[in-house]
Design an enzyme around this catalytic site. Structure first.
Site, PDB file in Angstrom:
ATOM      1  CD  GLU A  76      18.957  78.734 106.973  1.00 23.37           C
ATOM      2  OE1 GLU A  76      17.834  78.465 107.420  1.00 23.37           O
ATOM      3  OE2 GLU A  76      20.012  78.469 107.593  1.00 23.37           O
ATOM      4  CG  HIS A  79      20.921  73.261 107.598  1.00 27.02           C
ATOM      5  ND1 HIS A  79      20.052  73.832 108.495  1.00 27.02           N
ATOM      6  CD2 HIS A  79      21.421  72.154 108.221  1.00 27.02           C
ATOM      7  CE1 HIS A  79      20.035  73.128 109.610  1.00 27.02           C
ATOM      8  NE2 HIS A  79      20.850  72.099 109.469  1.00 27.02           N
ATOM      9  CG  HIS A 187      17.012  74.322 115.101  1.00 24.84           C
ATOM     10  ND1 HIS A 187      15.985  73.492 114.718  1.00 24.84           N
ATOM     11  CD2 HIS A 187      17.736  74.547 113.966  1.00 24.84           C
ATOM     12  CE1 HIS A 187      16.074  73.228 113.423  1.00 24.84           C
ATOM     13  NE2 HIS A 187      17.131  73.849 112.955  1.00 24.84           N
ATOM     14  CG  HIS A 296      30.325  76.049 127.626  1.00 24.51           C
ATOM     15  ND1 HIS A 296      29.558  74.921 127.523  1.00 24.51           N
ATOM     16  CD2 HIS A 296      31.173  76.021 126.554  1.00 24.51           C
ATOM     17  CE1 HIS A 296      29.910  74.232 126.440  1.00 24.51           C
ATOM     18  NE2 HIS A 296      30.888  74.875 125.849  1.00 24.51           N
ATOM     19  CG  HIS A 354      33.572  72.422 120.618  1.00 21.87           C
ATOM     20  ND1 HIS A 354      34.296  71.571 121.432  1.00 21.87           N
ATOM     21  CD2 HIS A 354      32.817  73.179 121.461  1.00 21.87           C
ATOM     22  CE1 HIS A 354      33.997  71.798 122.700  1.00 21.87           C
ATOM     23  NE2 HIS A 354      33.087  72.761 122.744  1.00 21.87           N
TER      24      HIS A 354
END
Length: 377
Positions: A76, A79, A187, A296, A354
């Site tokens: 985290e 990032h 985000h 989806h 993906h």
């Protein structure tokens, strides 16, 4: 277009590459359940880096929210660091683009200082004042972007910086609002918007147009494809944020053994549920998650059909066969990875790929939009 500053295009391409890294690594952080591994922001248990042992978090208020998990905390915080580096690059691009504007650099520096001052104020608990300064900084940037033309890429460069600032706020809210699905989805969309703006800017600064007689019609088709892709990315983000990727188990093309199982779309697509709920692991029931998963899947069919048709149309234009092949292969790979996510029970590597596939599809569509133009008169 007015020629941008020397080396502007190189800096823009560096930002594009870094944006890809931020997006893909961010997907890794989210999908490995490390999104709340640093409960405070922008520090991690009070550290600029991250705790390397469990006892290094002793005495910090963040321990009341979550115990230290060293193997996740670095993900985290790292990032956040690379996202910060991307912000610095975007600031440099905005300053370069605005250098010829009257008070252009001063406006950008002033806005950046307002945002920078807001961070320590937020850390001291002065949240209202910090929010006011951040909003003021955003307003300065947006006012400049709306007022300036884009002949020298000043408008898009400053708007991209404004998006980066808002992304930082979304990143903060992702942590402080405990993975609220609307914020997590926003985000993701903000990161991909940042990538798209930087990519468009890089191509325009490089100035390698593809001139085609029917450029206007092709651009309309590309914009329609980009709109469909945006909807599908939003649905993918909503699926991930609500932990609905395996709502159908490992069943495909059916879902829990049925072509259309019981669904609850009304509950599944409630965007705002208030603050204070920990959304890690999801809070929806099975029918709501199935509704998200089915939406989806259905949108994936629509998008794949359209982009394959678009690839076929592009292939019939001179010099476009390479781009058409890349678009066709990208959508086939993306669909295959989506199916693999379900059939293999969401292994981390396919889930991250993906997300990377969405970046590749954006790369193709945005690149063509930036480069295809009508022949010069």
């Amino acid at each position: 277009m007015v020629r941008p500053a020397r080396n502007f295009h190189r800096l823009a391409w560096m930002a594009v590459l870094l944006a890809i890294g931020v997006i893909v690594f961010g997907a890794f952080v989210r999908l490995s359940d490390a999104g709340l591994s640093c409960p405070d922001w922008p520090t991690c248990y009070g550290r600029a880096a991250w705790p390397t042992t469990v006892d290094q978090g002793d005495g910090h208020a963040a321990l009341a929210i979550r115990p230290v998990e060293v193997h996740k905390a670095w993900r985290e915080q790292f990032h956040r660091m690379i996202a910060g580096a991307l912000g610095v690059l975007t600031l440099a691009l905005a300053l370069l683009a605005a250098r010829r504007r009257q008070y252009g650099m001063a406006q950008i520096i002033a806005a950046s200082l307002l945002v920078a001052i807001a961070i320590p104020l937020y850390m001291r608990g002065l949240h209202a004042l910090a929010a006011a300064l951040a909003v003021a900084g955003e307003a300065v940037l947006l006012f400049a972007a709306l007022r300036w033309s884009n002949l020298d890429l000043a408008r898009v460069a400053v708007f991209t910086l404004a998006v980066i600032v808002f992304q930082a706020l979304l990143g903060m809210w992702t942590v402080t609002w405990l993975l609220k699905p609307l914020v997590v989805m926003g985000h993701l969309l903000g990161g991909l918007l940042t990538f798209s703006l930087l990519l468009w800017m890089a191509w325009r600064a490089t100035d390698l147009p593809i001139q085609l007689a029917d450029a206007l019609k092709l651009r309309r088709w590309l914009m329609a494809g980009l709109a469909l892709l945006t909807v599908q990315i939003a649905l993918g983000g909503w699926t991930s944020a609500n932990y609905a990727a395996l709502a159908c188990g490992v069943d495909f093309p059916t879902c829990v053994g049925r072509w259309w199982p019981p669904t609850d779309f009304r509950e599944g697509f409630v965007l705002w549920r208030g603050i204070g709920v920990d959304y890690e692991g999801g809070v929806l029931d099975g029918a709501s998650r199935i509704a998200i998963q089915m939406a989806h899947r259905l949108m994936a069919v629509v998008l794949a059909a359209y982009l394959l048709w678009l690839a076929w149309r592009l292939a019939r234009r001179p010099g476009m066969r390479g781009w058409a092949s890349l678009l066709g292969l990208a959508i086939i790979a993306q669909a295959s990875l989506g199916i693999a996510n379900v059939k293999l029970a969401l292994p981390l590597w396919t889930a991250v790929l993906h997300n990377a596939g969405a970046v590749l599809l954006l790369f193709v569509l945005v690149s063509l939009l930036a480069r295809i133009r009508a022949p010069d008169a």
